[in-house]
Scaffold this motif. Structure first.
Motif, PDB file in Angstrom:
ATOM      1  N   GLY A  10       0.790  -1.232   0.000  1.00 23.66           N
ATOM      2  CA  GLY A  10       0.000   0.000   0.000  1.00 23.66           C
ATOM      3  C   GLY A  10       0.816   1.273   0.000  1.00 23.66           C
ATOM      4  N   ILE A  31      -1.718   4.448  -0.703  1.00 18.65           N
ATOM      5  CA  ILE A  31      -3.154   4.219  -0.952  1.00 18.65           C
ATOM      6  C   ILE A  31      -3.973   5.127  -0.028  1.00 18.65           C
ATOM      7  CG2 ILE A  31      -2.945   1.839  -1.771  1.00 18.65           C
ATOM      8  CD1 ILE A  31      -3.748   0.894   1.069  1.00 18.65           C
ATOM      9  N   THR A  60      -2.814   7.125  -4.567  1.00 16.99           N
ATOM     10  CA  THR A  60      -3.349   6.391  -5.722  1.00 16.99           C
ATOM     11  C   THR A  60      -4.869   6.529  -5.696  1.00 16.99           C
ATOM     12  OG1 THR A  60      -3.487   4.388  -4.397  1.00 16.99           O
ATOM     13  CG2 THR A  60      -1.519   4.655  -5.738  1.00 16.99           C
ATOM     14  N   ALA A 117      -5.154   1.099  -6.627  1.00 19.90           N
ATOM     15  CA  ALA A 117      -4.413   0.850  -5.380  1.00 19.90           C
ATOM     16  C   ALA A 117      -3.251  -0.126  -5.590  1.00 19.90           C
ATOM     17  CB  ALA A 117      -5.367   0.322  -4.311  1.00 19.90           C
TER      18      ALA A 117
END
Ligand code: CIR
Length: 257
Positions: free
Chosen positions: A169, A181, A198, A203
């Motif tokens: 992430g 993310i 993102t 993601a």
């Protein structure tokens, strides 16, 4: 972020027998080999010399070499992966790393650490607490990092079910910037860093790798690519679909140093 070497391991014929929480279907072996070859070529194009280890049929997840060690210019530490089926992967990587780093540290039981949870961001390292990296492992790693001159902080992602590892992430882009993310973007640990988020449907691409002057990015995520290019990054999009089926991101296919 300035790298000259990388260690990779070829995926094996039993790659599809590895661990996965994804429901994206079985990977195609021929496309897996092709995507891995493209990835290796991209690292070479960035100027890196590659050590390509053969597949080991005992370890279907063995191609995800990043989980087995943390490698910094000041030293390297072998991990103790959180999945029992992966702990034996470390031995071969240890033999290879020792040729570059004669003094290898290691995470000991009961600690577990997966390299995918460890994000180096300049002189600071984020340590993800996950279902693979436990508190004992995080503490051991934090001590070792301090001994080689790095600060660290722990980011607990155990309740974030969309990601396997912290670095699923987030990524370090260099220049004081993190790619993150949405769910992690406001985390207090990241205060003081510039954040590139993102979009929700992109993601997967948050797991990118800055290599020298380029950013290796999963292909098929046009918004993020455009945003990174607008920030001046040279993006190298790489097909990652077969690895995604096995819960793998782009960073996990190599150890870079
Ligand atoms: C696993 O579940 O351990 C592998 N199938 C995927 C590991 C991916 N590693 C990474 O993103 N650092």
């Amino acid at each position: 972020m300035q790298f000259t070497h990388a260690i990779v391991r070829l995926p094996g014929n039993n790659f599809a027998d590895g661990l996965t929480r994804e429901d994206l279907g079985a990977p195609s072996l021929s496309q897996t080999f092709e995507q891995h070859a493209t990835y290796c070529q991209a690292l070479r194009d960035c100027g890196l010399t590659l050590t390509v280890l053969p597949a080991d049929p005992r370890y279907p997840d063995g191609t995800f070499v990043e989980d087995t060690a943390i490698v910094l210019p000041e030293g390297a530490i072998l991990t103790r992966p959180g999945a029992d089926s992966r702990q034996g992967e470390v031995a071969v990587i240890a033999d290879e790393l020792r040729t570059h780093y004669p003094l290898l540290a290691r995470i000991d039981a009961p600690g577990t650490v997966d390299g995918g949870d460890i994000c180096e961001a300049g002189r600071h390292v984020f340590i993800g607490l996950s279902h693979r990296t436990n508190a004992a492992g995080a503490a051991q790693l934090g001590h070792w990092l301090a001994s080689v001159g790095y600060t660290s902080s722990v980011v607990d992602v155990r309740d974030l079910h969309t990601i396997l590892h912290l670095k699923s992430g987030m990524s370090w882009l260099g220049d004081g910037r993190l790619l993150v993310i949405d769910e992690l973007a406001a985390h207090p640990a990241f205060a003081g860093f510039a954040i590139v988020r993102t979009e929700a449907d992109e993601a997967y691409a948050a797991n990118a790798v800055r290599v020298n002057d380029a950013v290796l990015l999963a292909s098929g995520f046009p918004h993020l690519r455009t945003r990174l290019e607008a920030l001046g990054y040279r993006c190298l999009p790489l097909p990652m679909g077969e690895f995604a089926k096995m819960d793998g991101g782009l960073s996990c296919l190599s150890l870079r140093f």
